[in-house]
Motif scaffolding. Structure first.
Motif, PDB file in Angstrom:
ATOM      1  N   LYS A   7       0.830  -1.204   0.000  1.00 12.80           N
ATOM      2  CA  LYS A   7       0.000   0.000   0.000  1.00 12.80           C
ATOM      3  C   LYS A   7       0.869   1.260   0.000  1.00 12.80           C
ATOM      4  O   LYS A   7       1.903   1.298   0.653  1.00 12.80           O
ATOM      5  CB  LYS A   7      -0.900   0.006   1.244  1.00 12.80           C
ATOM      6  N   GLY A   8       0.414   2.277  -0.705  1.00 11.72           N
ATOM      7  CA  GLY A   8       1.133   3.543  -0.676  1.00 11.72           C
ATOM      8  C   GLY A   8       1.266   4.158  -2.047  1.00 11.72           C
ATOM      9  O   GLY A   8       0.751   3.628  -3.032  1.00 11.72           O
ATOM     10  N   ASN A   9       1.930   5.289  -2.091  1.00  7.81           N
ATOM     11  CA  ASN A   9       2.251   5.868  -3.401  1.00  7.81           C
ATOM     12  C   ASN A   9       3.593   5.291  -3.860  1.00  7.81           C
ATOM     13  O   ASN A   9       4.209   4.472  -3.176  1.00  7.81           O
ATOM     14  CB  ASN A   9       2.245   7.407  -3.333  1.00  7.81           C
ATOM     15  N   ALA A  10       4.031   5.702  -5.031  1.00  7.78           N
ATOM     16  CA  ALA A  10       5.237   5.108  -5.609  1.00  7.78           C
ATOM     17  C   ALA A  10       6.432   5.279  -4.677  1.00  7.78           C
ATOM     18  O   ALA A  10       7.217   4.341  -4.470  1.00  7.78           O
ATOM     19  CB  ALA A  10       5.522   5.746  -6.975  1.00  7.78           C
ATOM     20  N   LEU A  11       6.563   6.457  -4.085  1.00  5.56           N
ATOM     21  CA  LEU A  11       7.692   6.723  -3.191  1.00  5.56           C
ATOM     22  C   LEU A  11       7.708   5.754  -2.014  1.00  5.56           C
ATOM     23  O   LEU A  11       8.741   5.156  -1.696  1.00  5.56           O
ATOM     24  CB  LEU A  11       7.605   8.171  -2.679  1.00  5.56           C
ATOM     25  N   VAL A  12       6.572   5.611  -1.379  1.00 10.46           N
ATOM     26  CA  VAL A  12       6.481   4.757  -0.196  1.00 10.46           C
ATOM     27  C   VAL A  12       6.711   3.289  -0.563  1.00 10.46           C
ATOM     28  O   VAL A  12       7.382   2.549   0.162  1.00 10.46           O
ATOM     29  CB  VAL A  12       5.103   4.953   0.482  1.00 10.46           C
ATOM     30  N   LYS A  13       6.172   2.883  -1.704  1.00 14.05           N
ATOM     31  CA  LYS A  13       6.346   1.491  -2.110  1.00 14.05           C
ATOM     32  C   LYS A  13       7.813   1.179  -2.429  1.00 14.05           C
ATOM     33  O   LYS A  13       8.276   0.063  -2.209  1.00 14.05           O
ATOM     34  CB  LYS A  13       5.439   1.171  -3.297  1.00 14.05           C
ATOM     35  N   GLU A  14       8.531   2.173  -2.930  1.00 19.02           N
ATOM     36  CA  GLU A  14       9.962   1.962  -3.173  1.00 19.02           C
ATOM     37  C   GLU A  14      10.762   2.018  -1.871  1.00 19.02           C
ATOM     38  O   GLU A  14      11.773   1.340  -1.713  1.00 19.02           O
ATOM     39  CB  GLU A  14      10.506   3.030  -4.133  1.00 19.02           C
ATOM     40  N   ALA A  15      10.313   2.876  -0.958  1.00 20.15           N
ATOM     41  CA  ALA A  15      11.075   3.055   0.285  1.00 20.15           C
ATOM     42  C   ALA A  15      10.905   1.873   1.237  1.00 20.15           C
ATOM     43  O   ALA A  15      11.835   1.532   1.974  1.00 20.15           O
ATOM     44  CB  ALA A  15      10.651   4.351   0.978  1.00 20.15           C
ATOM     45  N   HIS A  16       9.726   1.254   1.189  1.00 14.75           N
ATOM     46  CA  HIS A  16       9.436   0.195   2.168  1.00 14.75           C
ATOM     47  C   HIS A  16      10.507  -0.911   2.207  1.00 14.75           C
ATOM     48  O   HIS A  16      11.041  -1.209   3.288  1.00 14.75           O
ATOM     49  CB  HIS A  16       8.047  -0.397   1.925  1.00 14.75           C
ATOM     50  N   PRO A  17      10.837  -1.530   1.065  1.00 13.35           N
ATOM     51  CA  PRO A  17      11.851  -2.598   1.139  1.00 13.35           C
ATOM     52  C   PRO A  17      13.221  -2.084   1.595  1.00 13.35           C
ATOM     53  O   PRO A  17      13.966  -2.820   2.253  1.00 13.35           O
ATOM     54  CB  PRO A  17      11.907  -3.148  -0.291  1.00 13.35           C
ATOM     55  N   LEU A  18      13.537  -0.841   1.258  1.00 13.16           N
ATOM     56  CA  LEU A  18      14.819  -0.288   1.707  1.00 13.16           C
ATOM     57  C   LEU A  18      14.836  -0.149   3.228  1.00 13.16           C
ATOM     58  O   LEU A  18      15.837  -0.434   3.884  1.00 13.16           O
ATOM     59  CB  LEU A  18      15.075   1.077   1.058  1.00 13.16           C
ATOM     60  N   LEU A  19      13.721   0.306   3.771  1.00 14.08           N
ATOM     61  CA  LEU A  19      13.617   0.422   5.227  1.00 14.08           C
ATOM     62  C   LEU A  19      13.646  -0.960   5.874  1.00 14.08           C
ATOM     63  O   LEU A  19      14.266  -1.169   6.918  1.00 14.08           O
ATOM     64  CB  LEU A  19      12.324   1.159   5.602  1.00 14.08           C
ATOM     65  N   ALA A  20      12.963  -1.919   5.236  1.00 12.88           N
ATOM     66  CA  ALA A  20      12.902  -3.270   5.795  1.00 12.88           C
ATOM     67  C   ALA A  20      14.277  -3.937   5.784  1.00 12.88           C
ATOM     68  O   ALA A  20      14.583  -4.764   6.642  1.00 12.88           O
ATOM     69  CB  ALA A  20      11.897  -4.115   5.013  1.00 12.88           C
ATOM     70  N   ASP A  21      15.110  -3.556   4.827  1.00 14.66           N
ATOM     71  CA  ASP A  21      16.428  -4.182   4.686  1.00 14.66           C
ATOM     72  C   ASP A  21      17.466  -3.656   5.663  1.00 14.66           C
ATOM     73  O   ASP A  21      18.473  -4.317   5.907  1.00 14.66           O
ATOM     74  CB  ASP A  21      16.965  -3.953   3.253  1.00 14.66           C
ATOM     75  N   PHE A  22      17.254  -2.466   6.170  1.00 16.25           N
ATOM     76  CA  PHE A  22      18.286  -1.877   7.034  1.00 16.25           C
ATOM     77  C   PHE A  22      18.357  -2.626   8.374  1.00 16.25           C
ATOM     78  O   PHE A  22      17.352  -3.095   8.892  1.00 16.25           O
ATOM     79  CB  PHE A  22      17.991  -0.388   7.255  1.00 16.25           C
ATOM     80  N   ASP A  23      19.560  -2.722   8.894  1.00 17.53           N
ATOM     81  CA  ASP A  23      19.766  -3.409  10.177  1.00 17.53           C
ATOM     82  C   ASP A  23      19.509  -2.435  11.325  1.00 17.53           C
ATOM     83  O   ASP A  23      20.423  -1.789  11.835  1.00 17.53           O
ATOM     84  CB  ASP A  23      21.201  -3.943  10.226  1.00 17.53           C
ATOM     85  N   TRP A  24      18.246  -2.332  11.736  1.00 16.47           N
ATOM     86  CA  TRP A  24      17.857  -1.348  12.749  1.00 16.47           C
ATOM     87  C   TRP A  24      18.442  -1.669  14.112  1.00 16.47           C
ATOM     88  O   TRP A  24      18.658  -0.768  14.936  1.00 16.47           O
ATOM     89  CB  TRP A  24      16.326  -1.230  12.812  1.00 16.47           C
ATOM     90  N   GLY A  25      18.694  -2.957  14.350  1.00 16.57           N
ATOM     91  CA  GLY A  25      19.285  -3.345  15.625  1.00 16.57           C
ATOM     92  C   GLY A  25      20.625  -2.643  15.857  1.00 16.57           C
ATOM     93  O   GLY A  25      20.974  -2.303  16.987  1.00 16.57           O
ATOM     94  N   ARG A  26      21.352  -2.382  14.776  1.00 20.40           N
ATOM     95  CA  ARG A  26      22.654  -1.729  14.876  1.00 20.40           C
ATOM     96  C   ARG A  26      22.559  -0.361  15.539  1.00 20.40           C
ATOM     97  O   ARG A  26      23.504   0.104  16.173  1.00 20.40           O
ATOM     98  CB  ARG A  26      23.248  -1.588  13.464  1.00 20.40           C
ATOM     99  N   ILE A  27      21.402   0.312  15.356  1.00 25.11           N
ATOM    100  CA  ILE A  27      21.256   1.630  15.978  1.00 25.11           C
ATOM    101  C   ILE A  27      20.216   1.585  17.108  1.00 25.11           C
ATOM    102  O   ILE A  27      19.676   2.619  17.510  1.00 25.11           O
ATOM    103  CB  ILE A  27      20.914   2.724  14.944  1.00 25.11           C
ATOM    104  N   GLY A  28      19.945   0.386  17.596  1.00 21.01           N
ATOM    105  CA  GLY A  28      19.076   0.264  18.772  1.00 21.01           C
ATOM    106  C   GLY A  28      17.622   0.592  18.514  1.00 21.01           C
ATOM    107  O   GLY A  28      16.921   1.110  19.383  1.00 21.01           O
TER     108      GLY A  28
END
Lengths: 332, 332
Positions: free
Chosen positions: A183-204
């Motif tokens: 769900k989302g506009n083109a920007l959000v749909k492209e950003a979602h997998p990039l956000l999902a791929d980042f290792d968030w644990g690294r920055i707590g």
């Protein structure tokens, strides 16, 4: 600590409310303050200014001035001088209730970007009924965004939330129009997998996927990532919506002597609520991604709001936030 | 008048609340109603259904089903059959509190677009403290938009406001992040001159330029144009924000026996206010641009909301709205 450089000339109630709030912060919280502005205008207010530093700046950027050209042209403006004070190591942070775009431009041009940051973003606290505010970014610095920038907004916001606001493990959400990642506009749909791929644990922190407009004022998410157009619309929509509801309430309270009497009795209960949701009370926005602490207060900021801003700025400086932000966005 | 085809199976409270509201509309307002759904399920509710038409449909599209594929696959669903009833001249309008995306898809695929309409848009009424609601469109049909579509949204919204909602000369505003025409994201900046160039007088409206989030809940603008992503975020942000404020108020009212007593006295004053801002009371959204009246109610719609929706649908049919919409978007 180096002083907090306060743009004494910026804001609907400048310089009176700005100076009053800054002096109170200096007196009550022992935070060193540098007032940046026209000495005559500051002196004319009749306060004892001996406890604060005065940094002379002859020009004032108007609230409605075009940001970029004003900052380039008005080199001796209070906003530009405040940013320079941070750059030159004479102040530890800057705070302005003036022209938001100009404050941003001054900080960006004078302090420069943190290495690795594509675009600085404005992080704005949104009040929630209970618990800490939600951090919304970008709230207006970048009207058009690349998907990669949204990932960085998330990183900056997460570190700000954890280090600057004391949220243990910030939950980062991407603002969209449905929870599913499709769900989302083109920007959000492209950003979602990039956000999902980042290792968030690294920055707590952690990424909790898409969130919706109805989640903004809840405690279900700590950091909400949006492009600066959507973020700014959300912020102003909430301001307007809450104002409308409060105005309607006050109207209702005054609609009859009986209602007024009952409302009077509710005042002690309602006042903290009002303070929680009032735009003027919810803390300053922060420009994340520049090499220094830059706080931007609401244009209508009162002396109370400015006092809070100065104290907030000092607290952020003490956390060494900028160093943490730089570490978060540094390439692996 | 041909009956209003009500999707009896769609909504969080379906079929009970849907049927109850529809029956009340038929009884109290003399609006002819066609209930579309599973006869067994409707009969099991125990109402006397002799006053309304029953249109059998064996399938139900779930609230969270994928809209496009559901509508294509479930040809005997209540939503698809309701749209077909309008297309085939057996009903004058359709009303659903079900899956919004599926209602949209069913209307679009079965009724088709009005000639000249690029993309139908969802027009949602936003309550204001006093006066008629503001009409926001697109509230979610088109996440990514072309600048030209926004002009058409404005035209459709203006005619809906004038003909359907009785606003004498609707003021159309473009949702942006600043009043100046140079403010906004790329889409808005491209759309602005196109909106400014259109001859709004021809359709009995005027263009007032950019508006901001804080204008949404005011009476300063009648029709707000946005892409469907931004519009949907605005809508849900307001829903969530108002809900948060009301919840906090109710909490405060219950915080002590004294507060509860005072609040009790305020109830008669606060109740109309609550109804004004409650998502369930503010009327249905309308899908503008399809060849028929298609009203979409909130998923949580109560019997009251459905009754209002049926009455609203009948009133819209009587204005011959679709003909007026077609005239507005017809090439010169």
């Amino acid at each position: 600590m180096l002083p907090i450089a306060v743009d004494a000339m910026g804001g609907d109630n400048a310089p009176a409310a700005i100076v009053e709030g800054s002096l109170r912060a200096a007196a009550e919280s022992d935070v060193p303050v540098m007032l940046v502005g026209q000495p005559d205008a500051l002196g004319a207010l009749g306060h004892d200014l001996s406890g604060v530093e005065i940094f002379e700046a002859s020009e004032v950027i108007a609230m409605d001035a075009e940001p970029g050209s004003s900052v380039r042209r008005m080199k001796d403006s209070s906003l530009v001088r405040a940013a320079e004070a941070v750059r030159d190591g004479n102040a530890s942070a800057m705070l302005s209730a003036g022209n938001t775009g100009a404050a941003m431009a001054a900080a960006l041009l004078r302090m420069g970007r943190i290495k690795g940051v594509s675009r600085p973003a404005i992080a704005t606290p949104i009040p929630t009924p209970s618990g800490p505010p939600t951090i919304l970014l970008d709230a207006g610095a970048n009207a058009d965004c690349q998907p990669e920038w949204l990932v960085q907004f998330g990183q900056l916001g997460a570190v700000y939330g954890r280090v600057g606001c004391g949220i243990e493990r910030p939950r980062v959400g991407l603002l969209s129009i449905g929870e599913e990642e499709t769900k989302g506009n083109a920007l959000v749909k492209e950003a979602h997998p990039l956000l999902a791929d980042f290792d968030w644990g690294r920055i707590g922190a952690e990424f909790i996927g898409n969130v919706e407009g109805r989640d903004v004022m809840t405690s279900d998410v700590d950091v909400i990532v949006a492009d600066g157009f959507t973020g700014n619309v959300v912020l102003k929509t909430l301001e307007g919506g809450i104002k409308a509801v409060i105005a309607a309430l006050l109207d209702a309270f005054g609609s009859s002597p009986e209602a007024a009497e009952a409302a009077e009795k509710l005042l002690p209960t309602l006042e903290p609520l009002y303070r929680r949701f009032d735009a003027d009370s919810i803390g300053s926005a922060m420009l994340l991604g520049v090499k220094g602490v830059c706080l931007i207060s609401h244009g209508s900021s009162s002396a109370d709001a400015m006092m809070n801003g100065v104290v907030q700025g000092a607290a952020l400086v003490e956390t060494d936030l900028v160093t943490h932000l730089a570490a978060a966005v540094a390439p692996d």
